[in-house]
Design an enzyme around this catalytic site. Structure first.
Site, PDB file in Angstrom:
ATOM      1  N   LYS A  51      -5.059  56.612 -30.652  1.00 35.53           N
ATOM      2  CA  LYS A  51      -5.913  55.924 -31.628  1.00 35.53           C
ATOM      3  C   LYS A  51      -7.010  56.874 -32.098  1.00 35.53           C
ATOM      4  O   LYS A  51      -7.297  56.984 -33.291  1.00 35.53           O
ATOM      5  CB  LYS A  51      -6.508  54.648 -31.003  1.00 35.53           C
ATOM      6  CG  LYS A  51      -5.462  53.567 -30.799  1.00 35.53           C
ATOM      7  CD  LYS A  51      -5.929  52.424 -29.925  1.00 35.53           C
ATOM      8  CE  LYS A  51      -4.762  51.461 -29.661  1.00 35.53           C
ATOM      9  NZ  LYS A  51      -5.081  50.396 -28.714  1.00 35.53           N
ATOM     10  N   GLN A  95      -9.439  48.181 -24.766  1.00 36.58           N
ATOM     11  CA  GLN A  95      -8.029  48.405 -24.433  1.00 36.58           C
ATOM     12  C   GLN A  95      -7.585  47.440 -23.327  1.00 36.58           C
ATOM     13  O   GLN A  95      -8.244  47.318 -22.294  1.00 36.58           O
ATOM     14  CB  GLN A  95      -7.837  49.871 -23.995  1.00 36.58           C
ATOM     15  CG  GLN A  95      -6.405  50.257 -23.744  1.00 36.58           C
ATOM     16  CD  GLN A  95      -5.513  50.167 -24.994  1.00 36.58           C
ATOM     17  OE1 GLN A  95      -5.905  50.581 -26.079  1.00 36.58           O
ATOM     18  NE2 GLN A  95      -4.333  49.594 -24.837  1.00 36.58           N
ATOM     19  N   ASP A 118      -8.673  43.966 -33.549  1.00 34.20           N
ATOM     20  CA  ASP A 118      -7.469  43.617 -32.792  1.00 34.20           C
ATOM     21  C   ASP A 118      -7.019  42.187 -33.099  1.00 34.20           C
ATOM     22  O   ASP A 118      -5.904  41.796 -32.759  1.00 34.20           O
ATOM     23  CB  ASP A 118      -7.756  43.718 -31.281  1.00 34.20           C
ATOM     24  CG  ASP A 118      -7.125  44.951 -30.650  1.00 34.20           C
ATOM     25  OD1 ASP A 118      -6.240  45.552 -31.277  1.00 34.20           O
ATOM     26  OD2 ASP A 118      -7.526  45.295 -29.522  1.00 34.20           O
TER      27      ASP A 118
END
Ligand code: NDP
Length: 292
Positions: A51, A95, A118
């Site tokens: 990322k 994460q 997200d």
């Protein structure tokens, strides 16, 4: 059989994202993504590195917070609050999965929904269910939908079976596919570990989306002739012949299934690159909305 090339489609998405970044740059804005990694899980470290690298390649601002596994809930919450208030940061992600002592739901709730790239915050989940176009949609299902569109697969009226009911993949995937409009309008079934006779359910499908987390869970007996298969799975299996000692495989037994399919995604090189491309796109969307 057509191989659906996630690398090529993700490059298209990144190209579009780049022009939006240039438009922001012209207004003196650089989109910024903050990624929080708690603990030393090697798979998560690899995702976070990827990322970070993609942000850099697109000229985006990226901040990586690699916190020890001993980090407390309050320390994570404090960092999230700081990032919520930081005008250089437009997207925040933590994460998954964090260590067991961290309450992931509480952390998700603490993220400003406008920076929730997200798409895990309840406000964004509800917006997706309501077909509100301002929803941030989880990157992996968004990437799968984009792959179907790019490959010219008709979803309208299609019988789709999504195997997996997680909040990250299965549920939002089903919501996207049943929503009205392009890449949607499907008749959707969700299957999971309690589904009876999975093969008889998936064999009905024109499109099977496998998001299970078990190598080779989907075999030839699960797929009807001419179906489209999107393999979301990323499983590490031991392979002493590789430098790392492992290799990545999907949830679908590719060799057994591919010859029956109209189209199928490979692993790696299918859904994986799309997830990152959609994350970049979502972050740029957040920057556009936060800076009007
Ligand atoms: P979860 O473990 O959260 O969910 C797995 C789902 O599969 C559950 O709903 C589970 O059912 C179901 N399931 C498990 N075993 C079976 C079975 N034998 N038959 C039918 N259903 C079963 O995983 P995620 O959704 O987070 O991820 C799924 C896969 O996708 C993983 O391999 C993950 O690594 C990968 N992934 C890939 C991404 C990418 O970028 N390509 C991004 C995110 C995930 P139940 O609910 O009953 O337990």
């Amino acid at each position: 059989m057509k191989l659906i090339d996630g690398k090529a489609v993700s490059a298209e998405v990144e190209f579009e994202t780049l022009s939006r970044i240039e438009a922001l740059n012209a207004r003196g804005i650089t989109p910024g993504l903050a990624v929080i990694l708690i603990g030393e899980d090697p798979a998560s470290q690899a995702y976070v590195r990827n990322k970070d690298r993609t942000c850099a390649a697109l000229g985006m601002h990226s901040r990586k917070f690699e916190l020890p596994a001993s980090t407390t809930q309050e320390e994570v919450m404090k960092l999230v609050r700081e990032l919520n208030a930081d005008p250089a940061i437009h997207g925040i992600l933590v994460q998954s999965p964090p260590p067991k002592h961290i309450d992931e739901h509480a952390v998700t709730l603490a993220i400003d929904p406008r920076k929730d790239v997200d798409g895990f915050h309840p406000l964004n989940v509800a917006k997706l269910a309501m077909e509100d176009p301002t929803a941030f949609v989880p990157c992996t299902p968004l990437g799968c939908q984009r792959l179907l569109i790019a490959a010219g697969i008709e979803t309208s009226g299609a019988e789709v079976v999504v195997v997996g009911r997680s909040l990250i993949v299965g549920k939002p995937m089903a919501l996207l596919l049943m929503a009205k409009g392009k890449g949607g309008d499907s008749t959707v079934t969700i299957a999971h570990s309690r589904t009876k006779d999975l093969a008889s359910v998936t064999r009905r499908a024109d499109i099977v989306i496998a998001a299970i987390g078990r190598p080779k869970a989907i075999g030839a007996e699960h797929i009807k002739e001419g179906a489209v298969v999107i393999d979301v799975g990323i499983n590490r299996i031991e392979d002493p012949s590789t430098n790392s000692g492992y290799r990545l495989v999907g949830d679908v037994d590719f060799d057994a299934v591919a010859h029956k399919c109209k189209a199928i995604t490979p692993v790696p090189g299918g859904v994986g690159p799309m997830t990152i491309a959609m994350l970049m796109s979502n972050t740029v969307t957040a920057a556009e909305r936060l800076t009007v």
